[in-house]
Enzyme design. Structure first.
Site, PDB file in Angstrom:
ATOM      1  N   SER A  72      72.209  -0.007  18.925  1.00  0.00           N
ATOM      2  CA  SER A  72      72.649  -0.401  20.270  1.00  0.00           C
ATOM      3  C   SER A  72      73.318   0.815  20.904  1.00  0.00           C
ATOM      4  O   SER A  72      74.404   1.203  20.479  1.00  0.00           O
ATOM      5  CB  SER A  72      73.678  -1.533  20.186  1.00  0.00           C
ATOM      6  N   LYS A 127      70.464  -5.517  25.817  1.00  0.00           N
ATOM      7  CA  LYS A 127      71.503  -5.668  24.786  1.00  0.00           C
ATOM      8  C   LYS A 127      72.903  -5.584  25.425  1.00  0.00           C
ATOM      9  O   LYS A 127      73.821  -6.318  25.027  1.00  0.00           O
ATOM     10  CB  LYS A 127      71.331  -4.576  23.725  1.00  0.00           C
ATOM     11  N   LYS A 161      82.457  -0.020  21.659  1.00  0.00           N
ATOM     12  CA  LYS A 161      81.398   0.952  21.980  1.00  0.00           C
ATOM     13  C   LYS A 161      80.384   0.343  22.954  1.00  0.00           C
ATOM     14  O   LYS A 161      79.978   0.966  23.930  1.00  0.00           O
ATOM     15  CB  LYS A 161      80.753   1.368  20.651  1.00  0.00           C
TER      16      LYS A 161
HETATM   17  P1  NAD Z   1      77.030   0.714  10.142  1.00  0.00           P
HETATM   18  O1  NAD Z   1      78.116   1.634  10.567  1.00  0.00           O
HETATM   19  O2  NAD Z   1      77.282  -0.281   9.069  1.00  0.00           O
HETATM   20  O3  NAD Z   1      75.749   1.574   9.678  1.00  0.00           O
HETATM   21  C1  NAD Z   1      75.321   2.754  10.300  1.00  0.00           C
HETATM   22  C2  NAD Z   1      74.770   3.688   9.237  1.00  0.00           C
HETATM   23  O4  NAD Z   1      74.293   4.863   9.870  1.00  0.00           O
HETATM   24  C3  NAD Z   1      75.818   4.132   8.223  1.00  0.00           C
HETATM   25  O5  NAD Z   1      75.359   3.869   6.898  1.00  0.00           O
HETATM   26  C4  NAD Z   1      75.964   5.636   8.488  1.00  0.00           C
HETATM   27  O6  NAD Z   1      76.258   6.378   7.324  1.00  0.00           O
HETATM   28  C5  NAD Z   1      74.594   5.974   9.038  1.00  0.00           C
HETATM   29  N1  NAD Z   1      74.545   7.192   9.845  1.00  0.00           N
HETATM   30  C6  NAD Z   1      75.378   7.587  10.838  1.00  0.00           C
HETATM   31  N2  NAD Z   1      74.955   8.766  11.370  1.00  0.00           N
HETATM   32  C7  NAD Z   1      73.827   9.100  10.696  1.00  0.00           C
HETATM   33  C8  NAD Z   1      72.913  10.189  10.793  1.00  0.00           C
HETATM   34  N3  NAD Z   1      73.092  11.159  11.694  1.00  0.00           N
HETATM   35  N4  NAD Z   1      71.862  10.210   9.943  1.00  0.00           N
HETATM   36  C9  NAD Z   1      71.668   9.223   9.025  1.00  0.00           C
HETATM   37  N5  NAD Z   1      72.489   8.174   8.895  1.00  0.00           N
HETATM   38  C10 NAD Z   1      73.561   8.111   9.714  1.00  0.00           C
HETATM   39  O7  NAD Z   1      76.524   0.004  11.469  1.00  0.00           O
HETATM   40  P2  NAD Z   1      75.710  -1.377  11.580  1.00  0.00           P
HETATM   41  O8  NAD Z   1      76.660  -2.516  11.602  1.00  0.00           O
HETATM   42  O9  NAD Z   1      74.588  -1.347  10.590  1.00  0.00           O
HETATM   43  O10 NAD Z   1      75.159  -1.244  13.070  1.00  0.00           O
HETATM   44  C11 NAD Z   1      74.089  -0.381  13.414  1.00  0.00           C
HETATM   45  C12 NAD Z   1      73.765  -0.606  14.897  1.00  0.00           C
HETATM   46  O11 NAD Z   1      73.380  -1.969  15.072  1.00  0.00           O
HETATM   47  C13 NAD Z   1      74.960  -0.352  15.839  1.00  0.00           C
HETATM   48  O12 NAD Z   1      74.489   0.245  17.016  1.00  0.00           O
HETATM   49  C14 NAD Z   1      75.496  -1.752  16.094  1.00  0.00           C
HETATM   50  O13 NAD Z   1      76.164  -1.846  17.354  1.00  0.00           O
HETATM   51  C15 NAD Z   1      74.221  -2.574  16.072  1.00  0.00           C
HETATM   52  N6  NAD Z   1      74.401  -3.977  15.705  1.00  0.00           N
HETATM   53  C16 NAD Z   1      75.238  -4.332  14.675  1.00  0.00           C
HETATM   54  C17 NAD Z   1      75.406  -5.687  14.372  1.00  0.00           C
HETATM   55  C18 NAD Z   1      76.345  -6.126  13.258  1.00  0.00           C
HETATM   56  O14 NAD Z   1      76.636  -7.332  13.181  1.00  0.00           O
HETATM   57  N7  NAD Z   1      76.821  -5.238  12.404  1.00  0.00           N
HETATM   58  C19 NAD Z   1      74.720  -6.670  15.093  1.00  0.00           C
HETATM   59  C20 NAD Z   1      73.837  -6.279  16.099  1.00  0.00           C
HETATM   60  C21 NAD Z   1      73.690  -4.923  16.404  1.00  0.00           C
END
Ligand code: NAD
Length: 309
Positions: A97, A172, A240
């Site tokens: 997102s 979104k 964010k």
């Molecule tokens: P998270 O922080 O758990 O996971 C993100 C991952 O990306 C981490 O493991 C991190 O190490 C990795 N990362 C960061 N920079 C990187 C790079 N340059 N190269 C490789 N890996 C990298 O986040 P999440 O909860 O999995 O959310 C991911 C996205 O989905 C976000 O944009 C969030 O807003 C969206 N989202 C999350 C949820 C939720 O409930 N958690 C629901 C809907 C949408």
């Protein structure tokens, strides 16, 4: 038919999403800057790579699931990034997102290298990522959407093309505005009900079948009443998303008065160290102002409390 899929970003959401692609028989190559997610997915049958570039070199479809726009720019456009390894004709699908303007920037850079691009953020959180029942809102060309649709349906049960590149993230943002304002409104309503001596659980049960009923009320009211703010979707991620919404609103010259207020509440919670609370914790900002927590009464109350008490 099995596909060669690269998956970058194995956090709360990326892990179960990548796992569902594996379960369907695809070859999945994974990368994250932290090893924990990689280890889990390799144990499930994925292959690991030491860079986003390496993932792209080995894949026909590359998926990114990263926290925010700057992370996507780094992983895709940066050194050792996706575009250094992706072949013309391959497809990048960013499911993070992010700000729609960043999605358009990444889409343009992909087009210049002959790489197809979709922005495809999701809604539904970890439980729906595990069940492969996410709602996926997609931006991009119809032909690319049609080609990728079977892969998207391995992760989500509702998959909608909402417009050109950037439209997925704009949709979104609409989702996140509604959810954040909804949680804040629920907080105000249940704080008032609690202060008046009512049982908030009874109030929720009474209204959930009417016009005030919502998926937010069903999911978040029980958490507020049980004082369970374990994430789920972290307050810092919602901060964010609202920041991205407010930035987009400035570009389009649209005032978002309610979103601005809720973002203020969220900022106060971040300053209190509650950034890792589930976003149901937005109610605690209202509670602090009222000096009362949403809670079921210790004993049953027969009468409404008189306001001057
Ligand atoms: P998270 O922080 O758990 O996971 C993100 C991952 O990306 C981490 O493991 C991190 O190490 C990795 N990362 C960061 N920079 C990187 C790079 N340059 N190269 C490789 N890996 C990298 O986040 P999440 O909860 O999995 O959310 C991911 C996205 O989905 C976000 O944009 C969030 O807003 C969206 N989202 C999350 C949820 C939720 O409930 N958690 C629901 C809907 C949408």
């Amino acid at each position: 038919m099995s596909s060669k899929i690269g998956f970058i970003g194995l956090g709360v959401m990326g892990r179960p999403m990548a796992r569902n692609l594996l379960k369907a028989g695809n070859k999945v190559v994974v990368y994250d800057i932290f090893p924990a997610g990689i280890k889990e997915l390799v144990a499930d049958g994925a292959t690991s790579c030491s860079s986003a570039k390496g993932v792209a070199e080995r894949s026909d479809i590359i998926i990114t699931m990263l926290p925010d726009g700057p992370d996507v720019e780094k992983a895709v456009l940066g050194p050792n990034g996706v575009l250094e390894g992706a072949r013309p004709g391959s497809t990048l699908m960013d499911m993070s997102s992010i700000n729609p303007i960043v999605a358009q920037k990444v889409g343009k850079a992909c087009a210049e290298k002959g790489v197809e691009f979709l922005d495809a953020p999701v809604s539904g959180g970890e439980p729906k990522a595990i069940d492969a029942t996410l709602a996926i809102m997609v931006g991009g060309d119809q032909a690319v959407f049609d080609k990728l649709s079977p892969i998207l349906h391995l992760m989500g049960s509702s998959v909608t093309l909402t417009g050109p590149v950037g439209a997925g993230n704009m949709t979104k943002l609409a989702n996140q505005i509604i959810v954040a304002c909804n949680i804040a409104a629920m907080g105000e309503a249940l704080v008032l009900a609690t202060r008046a001596g009512l049982d908030p659980e009874v109030v929720v049960n009474a209204i959930k079948g009417g016009l005030a009923g919502s998926a937010v009320l069903n999911a978040k009211a029980p958490m507020a009443i049980a004082r369970n703010f374990k994430p789920g979707f972290r307050i810092r991620l919602h901060q964010k998303d609202l920041r991205n919404a407010l930035q987009a609103a400035e570009e389009y010259k649209v005032p978002l008065p309610l979103t601005s207020i809720v973002q203020g509440l969220i900022m106060s919670l971040m300053n209190e160290g509650k950034g890792d609370y589930d976003h149901a914790g937005i109610v605690t900002a209202i509670e602090k102002m009222a000096g009362i927590e949403i809670a079921r009464p210790a004993e049953s109350t027969e009468h409404l409390r008189i306001a001057a008490d």
